[in-house]
Design an enzyme around this catalytic site. Structure first.
Site, short mmCIF file in Angstrom:
data_model
loop_
_atom_site.label_atom_id
_atom_site.label_comp_id
_atom_site.label_asym_id
_atom_site.label_seq_id
_atom_site.Cartn_x
_atom_site.Cartn_y
_atom_site.Cartn_z
CG ASP A 143 -1.95 1.07 1.24
OD1 ASP A 143 -1.96 1.89 0.32
OD2 ASP A 143 -2.75 1.10 2.20
CG PHE A 169 -2.18 -5.59 4.89
CD1 PHE A 169 -2.98 -5.37 3.79
CD2 PHE A 169 -2.52 -6.61 5.78
CE1 PHE A 169 -4.12 -6.14 3.58
CE2 PHE A 169 -3.66 -7.38 5.59
CZ PHE A 169 -4.46 -7.14 4.48
CE LYS A 170 7.64 -1.73 1.81
NZ LYS A 170 8.47 -1.83 0.58
CG LEU A 171 0.11 -0.42 6.15
CD1 LEU A 171 -0.70 -0.05 7.39
CD2 LEU A 171 -0.80 -0.61 4.96
#
Length: 308
Positions: A143, A169-171
């Site tokens: 993301d 999830f890589k934010l």
């Protein structure tokens, strides 16, 4: 050391792609990069990400690099392979190949192309559903602002709750820590891996928000581990102290040297012979290089000694 089992946690830096002065792949240098990054304490590795200059690679080169690097890793650490593509079918094909070659996970951005080609939330959801159904290894949603595609917490949580493989999830957007907290709150136990990105510039805030992984630049995982490990053993004060020590170098990579920082440091330390990008990506200026090396020498990371 065998590949870690899920949940995958820790520092998984991005492996840079090494070229020679003529712009050809330097596979011997690539193997040395893998060995250095494991020696420097990486819990895992990520291949073919944006910080790997994946956008200048042909499909044949992607396959070659994936094979060579996974063979060099030889199961010592888990490996994430970036398989992003606008086409659902091509992303599936890349992901299946990564799984067959031994990847532990794939990282995929939502479908986009250039500055204006985007799809609806419904199409994004269908994209990830088809990918989920096509492979059996975990999927990490990247993301990031570069995709120009807003991904709501509601959408991400729904994907995690409904798709058996999509749990990471890589934010890496402004305010990532706040989004991470909300994602964990809404998604609950389905959020197996909320991860930090952006070269660790927001690592401390993201750790406070619940990050269980960090995907950083590839040059100094030994330094990032000092922050990450202290926090996760319950010593936040030591994590804050180490973050303060390493922040000038983290900041220099994030805001000045960018994609080429890892290779510049690796060349200085004898890990690789050439740190050039592939044309037309601009080379690092002497002034930026000098500032980067000054910040690194004050910390004595392994990268400056490994190949000497």
């Amino acid at each position: 050391m065998s590949i870690a089992s899920r949940p995958y946690q820790g520092v998984f830096p991005v492996v840079p792609t090494v070229f020679d002065a003529a712009g050809a792949l330097d596979l011997d240098g690539q193997r040395r990069v893998i060995d250095f990054m494991i020696d420097a304490g990486s819990n895992g590795l990520c291949l073919l990400a944006n910080f790997s200059e994946q956008f200048v690679l042909s499909d044949a080169e992607r396959e070659t690099l994936t094979r060579v690097m996974l063979e060099q890793v030889a199961g010592r650490v888990p490996v994430i392979v970036t398989t992003t593509h606008y086409s659902t079918q091509i992303c599936i094909e890349r992901s299946r190949q990564a799984e067959q070659l031994g990847a532990a996970m794939v990282m995929v951005m939502p479908p986009y192309h250039g500055a204006t080609f985007r799809v609806s939330e419904a199409q994004i959801e269908a994209f990830y559903r088809r990918l989920n159904d096509a492979i059996s290894i975990p999927i990490m949603v990247q993301d990031a602002p570069v995709a120009g595609t807003p991904l709501s917490v509601a959408l991400l949580a729904r994907l995690a709750q409904q798709l058996q493989n999509l749990k990471y999830f890589k934010l890496e957007m402004p305010g990532a820590a706040s989004k991470m907290r909300e994602l964990i709150r809404v998604g609950g136990a389905a959020i197996e891996g909320p991860w930090d990105g952006e070269e660790a510039i927001t690592l401390l805030a993201d750790l406070d928000a619940g990050a269980t992984g960090a995907m950083t630049g590839g040059a100094y995982p030994d330094g990032i581990r000092l922050i990450f490990d202290a926090f996760h053993r319950g010593d936040r004060e030591e994590a804050v102290r180490q973050y303060g020590r390493w922040l000038p170098l983290i900041n220099y990579e994030n805001r000045q040297g960018g994609i080429l920082s890892a290779k510049a440091l690796m060349k200085e330390g004898g890990v690789i012979r050439c740190d050039a990008p592939r044309h037309p990506f601009p080379e690092m200026t002497p002034e930026v290089r000098a500032g980067l090396l000054d910040a690194a020498r004050r910390l004595d990371p392994l990268v400056l000694r490994w190949g000497r």
